[in-house]
Design a protein around this motif. Structure first.
Motif, PDB file in Angstrom:
ATOM      1  N   LEU A  36       1.190  -1.709   0.437  1.00  0.00           N
ATOM      2  CA  LEU A  36      -0.311  -0.057  -0.148  1.00  0.00           C
ATOM      3  C   LEU A  36       0.809   1.154   0.108  1.00  0.00           C
ATOM      4  O   LEU A  36       2.275   0.660   0.337  1.00  0.00           O
ATOM      5  CB  LEU A  36      -0.455   0.046   0.897  1.00  0.00           C
ATOM      6  N   ARG A  37       0.112   2.560   0.040  1.00  0.00           N
ATOM      7  CA  ARG A  37       0.766   3.150  -0.561  1.00  0.00           C
ATOM      8  C   ARG A  37       1.472   4.264   0.498  1.00  0.00           C
ATOM      9  O   ARG A  37       0.286   4.364   1.605  1.00  0.00           O
ATOM     10  CB  ARG A  37       0.499   4.646  -1.125  1.00  0.00           C
ATOM     11  N   LEU A  38       2.151   4.787   1.035  1.00  0.00           N
ATOM     12  CA  LEU A  38       2.436   5.440   2.086  1.00  0.00           C
ATOM     13  C   LEU A  38       3.075   6.677   1.895  1.00  0.00           C
ATOM     14  O   LEU A  38       4.318   6.991   1.229  1.00  0.00           O
ATOM     15  CB  LEU A  38       3.845   4.197   3.274  1.00  0.00           C
ATOM     16  N   TRP A  39       2.918   7.676   3.256  1.00  0.00           N
ATOM     17  CA  TRP A  39       3.298   9.271   3.036  1.00  0.00           C
ATOM     18  C   TRP A  39       3.435   9.117   4.268  1.00  0.00           C
ATOM     19  O   TRP A  39       2.549   9.716   5.030  1.00  0.00           O
ATOM     20  CB  TRP A  39       1.258   9.277   1.857  1.00  0.00           C
ATOM     21  N   SER A  40       4.973   9.940   5.039  1.00  0.00           N
ATOM     22  CA  SER A  40       4.797  10.244   6.293  1.00  0.00           C
ATOM     23  C   SER A  40       5.624  11.305   6.092  1.00  0.00           C
ATOM     24  O   SER A  40       6.005  12.504   5.703  1.00  0.00           O
ATOM     25  CB  SER A  40       6.095   9.010   6.482  1.00  0.00           C
ATOM     26  N   MET A  41       5.341  11.552   7.980  1.00  0.00           N
ATOM     27  CA  MET A  41       6.414  12.404   8.005  1.00  0.00           C
ATOM     28  C   MET A  41       7.039  12.087   9.366  1.00  0.00           C
ATOM     29  O   MET A  41       7.315  11.804  10.509  1.00  0.00           O
ATOM     30  CB  MET A  41       4.690  13.595   9.191  1.00  0.00           C
ATOM     31  N   PRO A  64      12.096  16.560   1.311  1.00  0.00           N
ATOM     32  CA  PRO A  64      11.202  15.606   0.813  1.00  0.00           C
ATOM     33  C   PRO A  64      11.914  15.422  -0.004  1.00  0.00           C
ATOM     34  O   PRO A  64      12.658  14.732  -1.278  1.00  0.00           O
ATOM     35  CB  PRO A  64      10.198  16.456   0.448  1.00  0.00           C
ATOM     36  N   ILE A  65      11.343  13.530   0.395  1.00  0.00           N
ATOM     37  CA  ILE A  65      11.685  12.078  -0.496  1.00  0.00           C
ATOM     38  C   ILE A  65       9.868  12.299  -1.268  1.00  0.00           C
ATOM     39  O   ILE A  65       8.811  12.268  -0.209  1.00  0.00           O
ATOM     40  CB  ILE A  65      11.529  11.209   0.206  1.00  0.00           C
ATOM     41  N   LEU A  66       9.935  12.475  -2.669  1.00  0.00           N
ATOM     42  CA  LEU A  66       8.842  11.779  -3.914  1.00  0.00           C
ATOM     43  C   LEU A  66       8.465  11.439  -3.919  1.00  0.00           C
ATOM     44  O   LEU A  66       9.124  10.691  -4.871  1.00  0.00           O
ATOM     45  CB  LEU A  66       8.610  13.660  -4.327  1.00  0.00           C
ATOM     46  N   ASP A  67       6.939  10.868  -3.561  1.00  0.00           N
ATOM     47  CA  ASP A  67       6.927   9.423  -4.808  1.00  0.00           C
ATOM     48  C   ASP A  67       7.756   8.684  -5.316  1.00  0.00           C
ATOM     49  O   ASP A  67       8.042   7.652  -6.447  1.00  0.00           O
ATOM     50  CB  ASP A  67       6.720  10.161  -6.405  1.00  0.00           C
ATOM     51  N   TYR A 123       5.629   5.253  -1.709  1.00  0.00           N
ATOM     52  CA  TYR A 123       5.994   6.542  -0.756  1.00  0.00           C
ATOM     53  C   TYR A 123       6.609   7.706  -0.568  1.00  0.00           C
ATOM     54  O   TYR A 123       7.514   8.403  -1.881  1.00  0.00           O
ATOM     55  CB  TYR A 123       7.852   6.028   0.222  1.00  0.00           C
ATOM     56  N   THR A 124       6.395   8.313   0.139  1.00  0.00           N
ATOM     57  CA  THR A 124       6.569   9.877   0.324  1.00  0.00           C
ATOM     58  C   THR A 124       6.876  10.635   1.448  1.00  0.00           C
ATOM     59  O   THR A 124       6.151   9.647   2.611  1.00  0.00           O
ATOM     60  CB  THR A 124       4.992  10.516  -0.561  1.00  0.00           C
ATOM     61  N   CYS A 125       7.646  11.077   1.442  1.00  0.00           N
ATOM     62  CA  CYS A 125       7.828  12.065   2.665  1.00  0.00           C
ATOM     63  C   CYS A 125       8.245  13.268   2.864  1.00  0.00           C
ATOM     64  O   CYS A 125       9.085  13.838   2.171  1.00  0.00           O
ATOM     65  CB  CYS A 125       9.680  11.277   4.219  1.00  0.00           C
ATOM     66  N   GLY A 168      10.987  23.601   2.631  1.00  0.00           N
ATOM     67  CA  GLY A 168       9.263  23.336   1.658  1.00  0.00           C
ATOM     68  C   GLY A 168       8.975  21.709   2.047  1.00  0.00           C
ATOM     69  O   GLY A 168       8.493  21.195   1.075  1.00  0.00           O
ATOM     70  N   MET A 169       8.949  22.079   3.054  1.00  0.00           N
ATOM     71  CA  MET A 169       7.961  20.431   3.540  1.00  0.00           C
ATOM     72  C   MET A 169       6.955  20.888   4.542  1.00  0.00           C
ATOM     73  O   MET A 169       6.603  21.843   5.033  1.00  0.00           O
ATOM     74  CB  MET A 169       8.986  19.721   4.346  1.00  0.00           C
TER      75      MET A 169
END
Length: 571
Positions: free
Chosen positions: A285-290, A306-309, A315-317, A367-368
């Motif tokens: 599943l897709r994860l998006w994190s802080m 940031p870590i994108l796509d 996965y994105t942070c 830019g986060m």
């Protein structure tokens, strides 16, 4: 020239007529005979949907979608079942959810006696010196108050008696306090002289003896002893446990229709591992994190963020997490006026405000998104002030979509400020009904009615609400949280908590799909069923827009699909 022009167009005209079927893309999968809700205002309902290469190819009337059927297309006849975008968990703790499925889990425990019995059973099989870990207890949700108690908390005596040689650490459901037995307190060096740390409290009786409960920052006393124990474990053992926790969390989410998860507190090592898993195609599943670290740990260490796509949007942070207070159930919510049931006490400011301001500056610089845990009305006001200060200092930065995580108890004068500042209210529907039995006891009737979980007031102001469960604080089940959002009723007792603040069915679905996607800058990729968007969807046995309130809780997840692949199918 005209002749040449028409000759040039002739092949295109021929293709647009007789050859059209040959040019139509062939779908990998078509769901038909379906009751589809797209969360797309321009095309809200449909009968069929075609998917190809992990994306939505077409959605609409069945006759139109069937044009994309090919010899190899998998045809799924849903027999009128309800299909909608996959649920997005808007605020949870992903590895924490997994660990809760490994350790003792007390979310459904109704008494202190039940908890003691489970710890006793665990102690029988534990190795000497092994820590017994659990989570999920909540003193306000037990059927009766323990005979010997302080503020509803029991003494540690019974817990210590059943586990004299094994330290025990049991986290409160909120995660903002914990219970420790005598062995754990001994290892932590807790005595009658141990002072309360800033932002925390060692709960004591009238004689000054610690009863075993540690609130907010006082938890660090026990955490430090546990961390020392874990230092004796090999890195291989700890990594194996972490990967197992992530695997269990994935399975639990997919089984409950969740296709994306917003993790509210990722460490550096976890961001690295999630990136590797995504790029290897090993996330289901897709994860998006802080990202969650102190200012000193992050200062000068945000290269690559940031870590994108990563891994095809798996996965994105792109956010940073902080907090300013604790939880209402543990008397940690920071209030403008004192608790009704703890006179003179206004809660805890758990992270120094200068620290939070420094972290907000880092978020702005890199830019986060800034995401701050705030539960009490004072906490929310302080965070709004910090955000406003940052935005005024950086007028060139527009559309930041900074968030307040929880935003549970608001002063009514602060509600319009969410809209004015463009702040997203990341709230959890299930918290409202879970906390309902004790909110008025803590806040009184007026504060509870006007400012506790004020979804209607926020929505009427045009504020975006992101929904979720805060798992493992609550069960990650989105249907239970959806039910709470649209009824404001407890499923077990029927207790109703100021229903005038409930959401409509459409608003609640939006808060769990497109609202959460928007809260992570991902609304262009997921959150609604539109051509070109991710083929992330869920099939349910009930139409959440039309079924009765009671039927929401009876709804079953039949299929969970992520990136065009079935990741869960009910037997």
């Amino acid at each position: 020239m005209k002749k040449f022009f028409w000759l040039a167009l002739l092949p295109a005209v021929m293709l647009s007529c007789g050859s059209a079927p040959e040019l139509t893309e062939q779908a990998d999968t078509i769901f038909f005979n379906a009751d589809i809700y797209t969360v797309d205002t321009l095309n809200p309902t449909a009968e069929a949907i075609a998917l190809k290469g992990g994306r939505i190819l077409a959605v609409g009337k069945e006759a139109d979608v069937m044009a994309y059927r090919g010899d190899s297309t998998v045809m799924e006849d849903l027999n009128g079942q309800f299909l909608m975008p996959g649920f997005i968990e808007g605020h949870g703790h992903f590895s924490g959810l997994g660990y809760s499925l490994i350790n003792l889990n007390f979310l459904n425990s109704k008494s202190w006696e039940e908890i003691v019995a489970e710890v006793a059973a665990a102690a029988e099989g534990a190795a000497p010196g092994e820590w017994i870990i659990g989570r999920g207890w909540h003193q306000e949700k037990w059927s009766q108050v323990p005979e010997r108690s302080v503020l509803g908390y029991p003494y540690h005596d019974e817990l210590s008696a059943v586990s004299p040689n094994n330290p025990v650490m049991l986290r409160h459901a909120s995660g903002h306090s914990l219970f420790a037995n005598a062995k754990a307190m001994e290892l932590a060096g807790v005595s009658a002289e141990t002072p309360n740390p800033t932002g925390g409290e060692v709960v004591r009786d009238s004689r000054g003896e610690a009863i075993g409960v540690f609130e907010e920052r006082a938890m660090n006393l026990i955490n430090a002893a546990y961390d020392e124990y874990r230092e004796g474990l090999s890195e291989e053992e700890k990594a194996k446990e972490w990967f197992r926790a992530v695997e269990l969390a994935e399975e639990e989410c997919l089984r409950k229709g969740i296709t994306s998860f917003q993790d509210a507190g990722t460490k550096y090592f976890e961001a690295d591992r999630y990136t590797q898993l995504a790029e290897a195609g090993e996330l289901d599943l897709r994860l998006w994190s802080m990202l969650r670290h102190s200012y000193e740990e992050m200062k000068g260490n945000l290269e690559g963020f940031p870590i994108l796509d990563k891994g095809n949007h798996f996965y994105t942070c792109r956010a940073i997490k902080s907090e300013v207070d604790g939880a209402l159930g543990a008397f940690g919510a920071w209030l403008l006026r004192a608790y009704n049931d703890k006179k003179g006490f206004t809660g805890q400011n758990t992270t120094p405000i200068p620290e939070v301001k420094n972290i907000a500056s880092l978020a702005m610089e890199h830019g986060m998104q800034m995401c701050v845990h705030a539960i009490g009305d004072r906490a929310n006001r302080v965070v709004l002030n910090i955000y406003e200060e940052q935005m005024k200092a950086h007028p060139e930065q527009a559309g930041l979509r900074w968030r307040i995580e929880h935003a549970q108890h608001l002063d009514t004068t602060d509600i319009p400020r969410f809209r004015e500042l463009g702040v997203i209210a990341s709230m959890q529907g299930i918290h409202c009904t879970s906390d309902a039995p004790f909110v008025e006891k803590r806040l009184g009737e007026a504060r509870s009615r006007l400012g506790a979980y004020p979804w209607r007031s926020l929505l009427d102001e045009g504020v975006i609400i992101a929904n979720g469960t805060d798992a493992p604080v609550e069960d990650v089940d989105p249907l239970a949280s959806f039910y709470a959002s649209v009824t404001r009723k407890r499923a077990d007792t029927g207790l109703e908590f100021f229903p005038e603040q409930r959401m409509t069915r459409a608003e609640a679905i939006h808060s769990y799909t497109l609202g959460n996607a928007y809260a992570g800058f991902e609304e262009g990729f997921k959150g609604s069923l539109q051509p070109g968007k991710a083929a992330d969807l869920v099939v349910l046995s009930k139409n959440l827009l039309k079924c009765s309130d009671e039927e929401i809780l009876e709804a079953a997840v039949l299929i969970t699909m992520v990136d065009g692949k079935v990741k869960y199918r009910a037997e």
